[in-house]
Design a protein around this motif. Structure first.
Motif, PDB file in Angstrom:
ATOM      1  N   THR B  93      -6.205   4.270   2.815  1.00  0.00           N
ATOM      2  CA  THR B  93      -6.412   5.253   3.874  1.00  0.00           C
ATOM      3  C   THR B  93      -7.895   5.453   4.124  1.00  0.00           C
ATOM      4  O   THR B  93      -8.339   5.495   5.272  1.00  0.00           O
ATOM      5  N   THR B 369      -0.397  12.279   8.657  1.00  0.00           N
ATOM      6  CA  THR B 369      -1.376  11.727   7.713  1.00  0.00           C
ATOM      7  C   THR B 369      -1.459  12.583   6.452  1.00  0.00           C
ATOM      8  O   THR B 369      -1.461  12.057   5.342  1.00  0.00           O
ATOM      9  N   GLU B 374       0.324   8.458   6.180  1.00  0.00           N
ATOM     10  CA  GLU B 374       0.066   7.277   6.990  1.00  0.00           C
ATOM     11  C   GLU B 374      -0.964   7.608   8.064  1.00  0.00           C
ATOM     12  O   GLU B 374      -0.953   8.701   8.624  1.00  0.00           O
ATOM     13  N   ARG B 427       3.512   0.080   5.884  1.00  0.00           N
ATOM     14  CA  ARG B 427       2.731   1.251   5.516  1.00  0.00           C
ATOM     15  C   ARG B 427       1.272   0.842   5.426  1.00  0.00           C
ATOM     16  O   ARG B 427       0.944  -0.328   5.499  1.00  0.00           O
ATOM     17  N   LEU B 431       0.623  -0.570   9.290  1.00  0.00           N
ATOM     18  CA  LEU B 431       1.171   0.512  10.104  1.00  0.00           C
ATOM     19  C   LEU B 431       0.109   1.057  11.053  1.00  0.00           C
ATOM     20  O   LEU B 431       0.363   1.272  12.240  1.00  0.00           O
ATOM     21  N   ARG B 510       4.589   9.141  -0.558  1.00  0.00           N
ATOM     22  CA  ARG B 510       3.202   8.785  -0.353  1.00  0.00           C
ATOM     23  C   ARG B 510       2.581   8.290  -1.650  1.00  0.00           C
ATOM     24  O   ARG B 510       1.824   7.327  -1.674  1.00  0.00           O
ATOM     25  N   LYS B 527      10.512   8.495   7.196  1.00  0.00           N
ATOM     26  CA  LYS B 527       9.476   8.031   8.118  1.00  0.00           C
ATOM     27  C   LYS B 527       9.829   8.388   9.564  1.00  0.00           C
ATOM     28  O   LYS B 527       8.986   8.885  10.314  1.00  0.00           O
TER      29      LYS B 527
END
Lengths: 255, 669
Positions: B93, B369, B374, B427, B431, B510, B527
């Motif tokens: 991330t 997020t 995500e 993911r 993603l 997560r 999701k």
């Protein structure tokens, strides 16, 4: 087939990774309340077998039956709801969540279907859930750590928590993938106790383990894998006396 | 055949620039694990410098050297040294967010430094663009096209020589596996990575300079499209294979050329499909290819040596800070609301109302997020769906705008849920890429239609009328109160979801998808749920935004805005509701303050750059740099207040945590 104590049956399971045969027509049965040790040298296919049963890996052929019901290509979450609990060789916990939250998530995920209905349900244990969580915490010896974030815990309690997370909500089968690795002797004995308690409550335990001492004390029966095949099974002492097993572990005599 | 050639050949030069950037992307991605969204922006920066230099009479050769061989590698080196080097290899991330921040900040910085005057196409490097040098079949090839192909061929030769034969190539290929293992061999991996960064940045710069003469004016947007096209090309090679990336780039260019030729210019295909080809291809590759899905599974053999990631804010924030924020926040909020209703001038009232609307949109990022873990790069698109649905219903069906906003939210939620379906097995980076492709797809192939985004001049959107109260006539104050109520309701809803069983499941997913699924949590439902909720919130915010502005145009919700949104929210704190509200208010207040500055400094570009720099701290402070500062300051205040008293239990935890946070870089050394 007639044995209705069989809770998990693996029938002629094969897995190929590209050209490599990881599992070659493996058959295995696990009865209710029984602890079966799955041993073998590194690369024998132990974890592959566990992953096929847990649904993390799709076998090339063969089938897995839970209480006589073919699991087919059911994804891991469905298998969990049907009663397969498991731990992982590399601990798969949620570092930011507390110990209690792990157990609550496991309990709800297994028994309360449908996330849509759970969208606004408070993530606090109800009285009944709380009792069950406290029960498991006491079993694991983690009662003092209920509110601790898992990120702050050393490996020992993490392994125990992962075991508890798999056991809460009474699965039919527990797959324990090298639960003792990284634990000291005292922790390992506590682990053995937990496994035996689970078995005494009717859960079938499949234990992948390198520590043969632990296998000898905990397991009712041992299955030895080597290069994807079952080369021996039976009571620990018998199996360890088997020349095929000695060869797999120690190699061929040169002379 | 000659028609085919005449359509296919003009695509090749474009394909070559795609290929150069694609190879650069693969090079950095494979060596450093960073997927550099900023390459498009880096290409733009080099192209810009080249254009400005040649405009001012600098010889073409010198301008090219300065922009491609000096500026580009320096930029790459700076990015490596001061940014990407500091991000842990496993923190996907942070890498995505940082690269997005770079891509947002660079074009804005260029505007600030050089002004936003239109820049026309610069001269070509060495061949005359007007002259036909040779014919392939019956198709003429001009100097611009030939030059691009020749330079690209040169790049390929140099690159393959470097990677294939030299010692540097070997170490780079080893660094791909694990930089730290390489260090155990006594090779300084950081130099290898620096070389990879500088090399790939040179490629980006070169692609920029080659591409610049092909467009009539210099637009940063063209370079974003370049990036996505390069992405699609790199995806053809699974982001791993440099020769395949080359082929992919050229094929993509040819396909675009053929499509441009064979589709009649007036057909839907030409207007709708053609600009969308790279995005569609990228989306298809992401969804369809197993290897692309597995992108995130590369593991550093030495990952076990990493310290555990810092625990989350929800667990570590001290009770004191919680209390201060609760009480202080409420006092501040009440004071602000009262001020807006009484003495605050109209333009500030408007800005604060806009801030509240942004807060609603930003809450959607808190969900997807902060909770879902995500990075979505299409939140502005969801907002646009809501805005356009509400506007169209209001204009054409006469539906009250508030009802329209609700319908818009529902439509956006539906789009979000459908958008989540192809993303079910993705993911992390893939993603994020897919959401970017979706955003660009909407920008280019959906919103420009008048049934969707309305006519180019925009749709006139009414303000709400509640009973006899017309919020359009009672200045912005009435609307302010309405938006405030909606925001409070949305925030309460998000809080409920965060604390619900589903919130617990999402946190579990997560942290460890495999672990969560082994408990019986269905990751697909989770999701779809989080995407739908998030898109719905964004859609609601978008509709309110349209109503606040009283007009909405197709370009109001472009992909760039999505990137800015992510950057802004990440700066203030993506995990908390207050973070979203701070982001919304902060974003508009900063812009309002900057509007007092003269000329281009007042355009709001500085705000975006500032937030981008804030987002660059995400790796060190995943809880948001604003949240981090809050903790540091409460810690200081506590130290002052309690100097003589021994701290009680709750404080011990807080102290040690903040202490640890003050040395976040300790593990990098």
């Amino acid at each position: 087939m007639a044995d209705d104590r069989v809770v998990l049956a693996v029938r002629s399971l094969s897995v190929n990774f590209g050209g490599v045969v990881a599992l070659d027509h493996v058959d295995l049965e696990l009865r209710r309340g029984e602890i079966v040790g799955l041993v073998g040298p590194n690369g024998a296919g132990k974890s592959t077998l566990v992953n096929c049963v847990g649904g993390q890996l799709e076998p090339s052929s063969g089938s897995v039956l839970l209480e006589g019901i073919e699991l087919g290509d059911a994804p891991p979450f469905q298998r969990a709801r049907l009663g397969i609990g498991r731990t992982f060789q590399r601990v798969a916990l949620f570092p930011e969540l507390s110990v209690e939250a792990h157990l609550l998530a496991a309990l709800r995920a297994r028994h309360r279907a449908g996330q849509w209905s759970q969208l606004l349900a408070r993530a606090r244990p109800s009285t009944a859930e709380g009792a069950e969580i406290v029960d498991v915490l006491n079993q694991l010896g983690l009662a003092d750590l209920a509110q601790a974030p898992v990120a702050s815990l050393p490996l020992g309690p993490c392994r125990m928590l992962e075991l508890g997370r798999a056991l809460i909500g009474r699965p039919r089968v527990l797959l324990a993938d090298e639960p003792s690795s990284g634990l000291d002797r005292w922790e390992a004995s506590k682990l053995t106790g937990t496994l035996q308690l689970a078995a005494s409550r009717g859960i079938g335990v499949l234990l992948v383990e390198h520590d043969l001492g632990l296998v000898a004390t905990a397991c009712d029966r041992v299955v030895v894998l080597d290069v994807g095949r079952v080369i021996a099974q039976g009571r620990f002492e018998e199996v360890m006396a088997d020349p095929a097993v000695r060869r797999a572990y120690l190699g061929e005599a040169v002379a | 055949m000659s028609t085919f050639l005449s359509y296919a050949l003009p695509g090749i030069p474009f394909g070559c620039t795609y290929a150069i950037v694609a190879m650069g992307l693969v090079l950095t991605y494979r060596t450093t694990g960073v997927f550099n969204f900023g390459f498009g922006a880096q290409a733009f920066v080099s192209a810009y410098l080249y254009t400005v230099l040649t405009e001012n009479g600098v010889p073409v050769g010198l301008a090219c050297v300065l922009s491609v061989l000096v500026l580009a590698p320096v930029l790459g080196g700076v990015l490596d040294r001061f940014l990407f080097r500091r991000i842990a290899p496993t923190n996907t991330t942070a890498k995505v967010v940082s690269a997005v921040a770079v891509s947002v900040a660079l074009p804005e910085l260029v505007n600030l430094v050089f002004g936003s005057a239109t820049r026309f196409a610069p001269p070509t490097l060495f061949l005359d663009p007007g002259r036909v040098y040779l014919h392939v079949g019956a198709t003429p090839v001009n100097g611009l096209e030939l030059e691009t192909v020749l330079v690209s061929a040169g790049v390929v030769v140099v690159l393959s020589a470097l990677l294939g034969a030299s010692r540097l190539g070997l170490t780079i290929r080893a660094a791909v596996e694990s930089p730290r293992l390489l260090e155990l061999e006594g090779i300084r991996a950081d130099r290898v990575l620096l070389a990879a960064w500088m090399g790939s940045s040179v490629m980006a710069g070169l692609a920029g300079v080659l591409l610049a003469p092909q467009y009539p004016t210099l637009q940063s947007n063209d370079y974003a499209v370049l990036l996505v096209a390069a992405l699609a090309a790199a995806a053809l090679g699974n982001l791993a294979d440099i020769p395949l990336a080359l082929v992919g780039g050229i094929v993509l260019g040819v396909v675009e050329g053929l499509a441009a030729g064979y589709f009649s210019p007036t057909s839907v295909w030409h207007t709708g499909l053609l600009p969308a080809i790279p995005f569609l291809l990228l989306a298809l590759l992401l969804v369809g290819r197993r290897k692309m899905r597995a992108l995130e599974e590369n593991e550093d053999p030495l990952a076990g040596c990493d310290p555990p990631p810092p625990p989350s804010i929800t667990l570590t924030r001290s009770h004191e800070l919680d209390r201060v924020i609760k009480v202080g926040g409420r006092i501040l909020a009440v004071a602000a609301v009262l001020s807006v209703l009484t003495w605050v001038p109209g333009d500030w009232g408007f800005a604060l109302t806009a801030g509240l609307v942004y807060s609603i949109i930003f809450l959607s990022i808190t969900l997807i997020t902060g909770l879902g873990g995500e990075v979505s790069l299409c939140q502005a698109t969801f907002a646009g769906v809501g805005a356009f649905a509400a506007a169209q219903l209001a204009v054409h069906q006469g539906l009250p705008i508030l009802l329209g906003a609700v319908v818009g939210a529902v439509v956006a939620a539906g789009v979000g849920a459908i958008g989540a379906l192809p993303a079910l097995r993705l993911r992390g980076l893939p993603l994020a890429l897919l959401t970017l492709a979706l955003a660009l797809l909407a920008d280019n192939a959906v919103f420009p239609y008048s049934w969707a985004g309305g006519p180019p001049v925009g749709l006139v959107v009414p303000r709400p009328v509640i009973g006899s109260l017309n919020l359009a006539t009672t200045s912005t104050k009435g609307f302010f109160v309405l938006v405030l109520v909606v925001l409070v309701l949305c925030a309460a809803g998000v809080k409920l979801v965060q604390r619900s069983t589903v919130g617990l499941y999402l946190e579990a997913l997560r942290a460890s998808p495999v672990g969560a699924e082994s408990l019986g949590i269905n990751p697909s439902v989770a999701k779809v749920l989080v995407f739908a909720l998030s898109a719905g919130l964004a859609g609601l915010g978008g509709a309110l935004y349209a109503s606040l502005q009283q007009t909405v145009t197709p370009a109001d919700f472009n992909y760039e805005l999505s990137l800015v949104f992510v950057v802004v929210v990440v700066t203030t704190g993506v995990r908390t509701i207050e973070g979203a509200i701070q982001a919304g208010i902060g974003f508009t207040v900063l812009q309002q303050l900057l509007s007092y500055l003269p000329g281009r400094w007042g355009s709001g570009g500085i705000a975006i750059v500032l937030f981008a720099f804030g987002a660059l701290t995400y790796a060190a402070h995943p809880e948001g740099v604003v949240e981090y500062e809050k903790r540091v300051w409460t810690e200081r205040a506590e130290r002052l207040l309690r100097r003589d008293q021994p701290p009680h239990d709750g404080l011990v935890i807080a102290t040690s945590t903040v202490g640890a946070l003050e040395h976040p870089g300790a593990d990098d050394g």
